[in-house]
Design a protein around this motif. Structure first.
Motif, PDB file in Angstrom:
ATOM      1  N   LEU A 143      43.763  52.234  31.219  1.00 47.60           N
ATOM      2  CA  LEU A 143      44.818  52.398  32.218  1.00 47.60           C
ATOM      3  C   LEU A 143      45.401  51.049  32.627  1.00 47.60           C
ATOM      4  O   LEU A 143      46.624  50.903  32.779  1.00 47.60           O
ATOM      5  N   GLY A 144      44.536  50.051  32.798  1.00 51.28           N
ATOM      6  CA  GLY A 144      45.004  48.729  33.182  1.00 51.28           C
ATOM      7  C   GLY A 144      45.961  48.137  32.163  1.00 51.28           C
ATOM      8  O   GLY A 144      47.016  47.585  32.525  1.00 51.28           O
ATOM      9  N   PHE A 145      45.627  48.251  30.878  1.00 50.36           N
ATOM     10  CA  PHE A 145      46.501  47.710  29.836  1.00 50.36           C
ATOM     11  C   PHE A 145      47.767  48.543  29.663  1.00 50.36           C
ATOM     12  O   PHE A 145      48.841  48.002  29.366  1.00 50.36           O
ATOM     13  N   LEU A 153      44.996  40.996  32.212  1.00 47.28           N
ATOM     14  CA  LEU A 153      43.974  39.970  32.055  1.00 47.28           C
ATOM     15  C   LEU A 153      43.949  39.003  33.233  1.00 47.28           C
ATOM     16  O   LEU A 153      42.983  38.243  33.384  1.00 47.28           O
ATOM     17  N   LYS A 154      45.003  39.027  34.049  1.00 47.89           N
ATOM     18  CA  LYS A 154      45.009  38.180  35.238  1.00 47.89           C
ATOM     19  C   LYS A 154      43.912  38.580  36.218  1.00 47.89           C
ATOM     20  O   LYS A 154      43.613  37.833  37.151  1.00 47.89           O
ATOM     21  N   LEU A 155      43.364  39.752  35.997  1.00 47.38           N
ATOM     22  CA  LEU A 155      42.247  40.203  36.828  1.00 47.38           C
ATOM     23  C   LEU A 155      41.085  39.226  36.752  1.00 47.38           C
ATOM     24  O   LEU A 155      40.317  39.071  37.707  1.00 47.38           O
ATOM     25  N   PHE A 156      40.951  38.547  35.610  1.00 47.97           N
ATOM     26  CA  PHE A 156      39.828  37.629  35.399  1.00 47.97           C
ATOM     27  C   PHE A 156      40.181  36.181  35.740  1.00 47.97           C
ATOM     28  O   PHE A 156      39.316  35.312  35.677  1.00 47.97           O
ATOM     29  N   TRP A 157      41.434  35.944  36.080  1.00 47.50           N
ATOM     30  CA  TRP A 157      41.886  34.580  36.361  1.00 47.50           C
ATOM     31  C   TRP A 157      41.964  34.377  37.870  1.00 47.50           C
ATOM     32  O   TRP A 157      42.819  34.923  38.539  1.00 47.50           O
ATOM     33  N   VAL A 158      41.043  33.591  38.413  1.00 46.28           N
ATOM     34  CA  VAL A 158      40.982  33.376  39.869  1.00 46.28           C
ATOM     35  C   VAL A 158      41.960  32.257  40.222  1.00 46.28           C
ATOM     36  O   VAL A 158      41.624  31.073  40.190  1.00 46.28           O
ATOM     37  N   SER A 159      43.195  32.633  40.540  1.00 48.13           N
ATOM     38  CA  SER A 159      44.246  31.646  40.783  1.00 48.13           C
ATOM     39  C   SER A 159      44.031  30.855  42.067  1.00 48.13           C
ATOM     40  O   SER A 159      44.594  29.765  42.229  1.00 48.13           O
ATOM     41  N   SER A 160      43.211  31.371  42.967  1.00 46.53           N
ATOM     42  CA  SER A 160      42.971  30.667  44.230  1.00 46.53           C
ATOM     43  C   SER A 160      41.925  29.561  44.097  1.00 46.53           C
ATOM     44  O   SER A 160      41.767  28.741  45.004  1.00 46.53           O
ATOM     45  N   THR A 238      30.708  57.197  43.122  1.00 44.74           N
ATOM     46  CA  THR A 238      32.108  57.568  43.288  1.00 44.74           C
ATOM     47  C   THR A 238      32.927  56.441  43.893  1.00 44.74           C
ATOM     48  O   THR A 238      34.045  56.165  43.438  1.00 44.74           O
ATOM     49  N   ILE A 239      32.400  55.766  44.898  1.00 46.85           N
ATOM     50  CA  ILE A 239      33.179  54.704  45.534  1.00 46.85           C
ATOM     51  C   ILE A 239      33.332  53.506  44.598  1.00 46.85           C
ATOM     52  O   ILE A 239      34.367  52.821  44.614  1.00 46.85           O
ATOM     53  N   LEU A 240      32.334  53.246  43.753  1.00 45.25           N
ATOM     54  CA  LEU A 240      32.482  52.188  42.753  1.00 45.25           C
ATOM     55  C   LEU A 240      33.560  52.562  41.742  1.00 45.25           C
ATOM     56  O   LEU A 240      34.324  51.699  41.284  1.00 45.25           O
ATOM     57  N   THR A 241      33.638  53.835  41.398  1.00 44.12           N
ATOM     58  CA  THR A 241      34.700  54.297  40.514  1.00 44.12           C
ATOM     59  C   THR A 241      36.067  54.033  41.141  1.00 44.12           C
ATOM     60  O   THR A 241      37.000  53.592  40.458  1.00 44.12           O
ATOM     61  N   CYS A 242      36.170  54.270  42.448  1.00 46.52           N
ATOM     62  CA  CYS A 242      37.426  54.012  43.157  1.00 46.52           C
ATOM     63  C   CYS A 242      37.753  52.516  43.170  1.00 46.52           C
ATOM     64  O   CYS A 242      38.926  52.129  43.029  1.00 46.52           O
ATOM     65  N   VAL A 243      36.755  51.681  43.355  1.00 40.39           N
ATOM     66  CA  VAL A 243      36.962  50.228  43.351  1.00 40.39           C
ATOM     67  C   VAL A 243      37.450  49.763  41.982  1.00 40.39           C
ATOM     68  O   VAL A 243      38.383  48.955  41.871  1.00 40.39           O
ATOM     69  N   TYR A 244      36.814  50.272  40.924  1.00 44.10           N
ATOM     70  CA  TYR A 244      37.227  49.898  39.565  1.00 44.10           C
ATOM     71  C   TYR A 244      38.637  50.399  39.272  1.00 44.10           C
ATOM     72  O   TYR A 244      39.427  49.712  38.598  1.00 44.10           O
ATOM     73  N   LEU A 245      38.952  51.576  39.776  1.00 42.67           N
ATOM     74  CA  LEU A 245      40.289  52.131  39.574  1.00 42.67           C
ATOM     75  C   LEU A 245      41.342  51.279  40.286  1.00 42.67           C
ATOM     76  O   LEU A 245      42.453  51.074  39.754  1.00 42.67           O
ATOM     77  N   LYS A 246      40.986  50.767  41.437  1.00 45.38           N
ATOM     78  CA  LYS A 246      41.909  49.884  42.156  1.00 45.38           C
ATOM     79  C   LYS A 246      42.217  48.636  41.347  1.00 45.38           C
ATOM     80  O   LYS A 246      43.349  48.138  41.340  1.00 45.38           O
ATOM     81  N   ASP A 247      41.220  48.090  40.641  1.00 46.80           N
ATOM     82  CA  ASP A 247      41.433  46.911  39.796  1.00 46.80           C
ATOM     83  C   ASP A 247      42.441  47.212  38.694  1.00 46.80           C
ATOM     84  O   ASP A 247      43.233  46.341  38.310  1.00 46.80           O
ATOM     85  N   ALA A 248      42.407  48.436  38.169  1.00 45.90           N
ATOM     86  CA  ALA A 248      43.337  48.814  37.100  1.00 45.90           C
ATOM     87  C   ALA A 248      44.758  49.007  37.634  1.00 45.90           C
ATOM     88  O   ALA A 248      45.728  48.653  36.976  1.00 45.90           O
ATOM     89  N   LEU A 249      44.851  49.559  38.824  1.00 44.75           N
ATOM     90  CA  LEU A 249      46.172  49.826  39.399  1.00 44.75           C
ATOM     91  C   LEU A 249      46.797  48.600  40.039  1.00 44.75           C
ATOM     92  O   LEU A 249      48.015  48.419  40.008  1.00 44.75           O
ATOM     93  N   HIS A 250      45.939  47.750  40.610  1.00 44.52           N
ATOM     94  CA  HIS A 250      46.434  46.565  41.326  1.00 44.52           C
ATOM     95  C   HIS A 250      45.614  45.345  40.910  1.00 44.52           C
ATOM     96  O   HIS A 250      44.844  44.798  41.718  1.00 44.52           O
ATOM     97  N   PRO A 251      45.769  44.883  39.681  1.00 46.05           N
ATOM     98  CA  PRO A 251      44.939  43.760  39.196  1.00 46.05           C
ATOM     99  C   PRO A 251      45.249  42.422  39.856  1.00 46.05           C
ATOM    100  O   PRO A 251      44.466  41.494  39.745  1.00 46.05           O
ATOM    101  N   HIS A 252      46.378  42.340  40.519  1.00 46.54           N
ATOM    102  CA  HIS A 252      46.770  41.067  41.126  1.00 46.54           C
ATOM    103  C   HIS A 252      46.180  40.905  42.525  1.00 46.54           C
ATOM    104  O   HIS A 252      46.339  39.854  43.127  1.00 46.54           O
ATOM    105  N   HIS A 253      45.590  41.959  43.062  1.00 47.89           N
ATOM    106  CA  HIS A 253      45.068  41.896  44.443  1.00 47.89           C
ATOM    107  C   HIS A 253      43.689  41.247  44.468  1.00 47.89           C
ATOM    108  O   HIS A 253      42.942  41.356  43.532  1.00 47.89           O
TER     109      HIS A 253
END
Length: 253
Positions: A143-145, A153-160, A238-253
């Motif tokens: 889903l992320g791709f 892939l910016k999910l893995f790049w800690v810009s801060s 279930t909540i971990l599934t939601c957290v992982y899903l958030k990474d796919a939908l909003h990888p820049h957050h």
């Protein structure tokens, strides 16, 4: 949960096997277990599915303004998971609610039904929990791709972080991401397995007249704790599934 105990030869002591309850056996007859064999695990997974159908179908049949107990349970569970998905993953994640809701109910029913004496608990097996965890991992990654392309892939790049540390942190983030299905599945299977093994030990000591009252009291306390753990582990998965899903939908957050 099996509670068989036996005495050692000569009656010198009590022998019990707390891990025997986790053995997958053919439901009919003996012999080897193949991929098509109907086993005790198959039976209790099917009962879990039937329990879910009973809750949702019977609970919502002829729904009234004043809900019945079963209807209240179905509506409360539905609302609880829906709000979790919306709060953790965002409103755009609600379209994945049926999938997440199914995961929660299956884990919950498998955990709770596994507390019935002589029952088999499917969630004690990595083969079961790993399939669910791997399904979440693949769904989130694909889903992320699909949604973001290479920018996922910016999910893995800690810009801060300082520029010199970013490549190191990127490797750490990538490793952490890749082990998600392992931690996701082992956490659930390990917690349920440990609790059932402890209950089996206390059940074995209950056969001894000297410490039977203490062992039975311990069993009651652990059983109550395991009932709570059954809900908590379904919630955590279930909540971990939601957290992982958030990474796919909003990888820049």
């Amino acid at each position: 949960m099996a509670t068989e105990t036996e005495y050692a030869e000569g009656g010198s002591g009590l022998v019990f096997h707390p891990l025997d309850q986790f053995i997958v056996k053919p439901l009919f007859g003996d012999g080897q277990v193949y991929w098509y064999t109907v086993t005790n695990a198959t039976l209790w997974m099917a009962l879990s599915v039937l329990g879910i159908m009973g809750l949702l179908v019977l609970g919502t049949r002829g729904a009234g303004t004043v809900p019945s107990r079963l209807q209240s349970m179905a509506e409360m569970t539905y609302g609880f998971i829906y709000k979790m998905v919306e709060d953790v993953s965002g409103k755009d994640a609600v379209r994945f609610f049926p999938y997440i809701f199914t995961l929660f109910l299956f884990i919950l029913f498998a955990n709770v039904l596994g507390l019935i004496p002589t029952a088999f608990t499917p969630t004690t097996h990595i083969a079961v929990t790993a399939v669910m965890a791997l399904g979440v991992f693949l769904t989130v990654t694909i889903l992320g791709f699909v949604l973001h392309g290479g920018t996922f892939l910016k999910l893995f790049w800690v810009s801060s972080a300082p520029l010199a540390l970013r490549p190191i942190l990127a490797v750490i983030e990538l490793i952490s991401y890749m082990v998600r299905p392992v931690s996701h599945s082992v956490r659930l299977a390990g917690a349920i397995t440990a609790g059932h093994a402890v209950m089996k030990v206390f059940a074995a000591f209950a056969a001894s007249a000297l410490i039977a009252p203490l062992a039975i009291g311990g069993m009651v306390a652990i059983y109550a704790l395991e009932l709570l753990v059954a809900f908590i582990q379904a919630y955590v998965f279930t909540i971990l599934t939601c957290v992982y899903l958030k990474d796919a939908l909003h990888p820049h957050h």
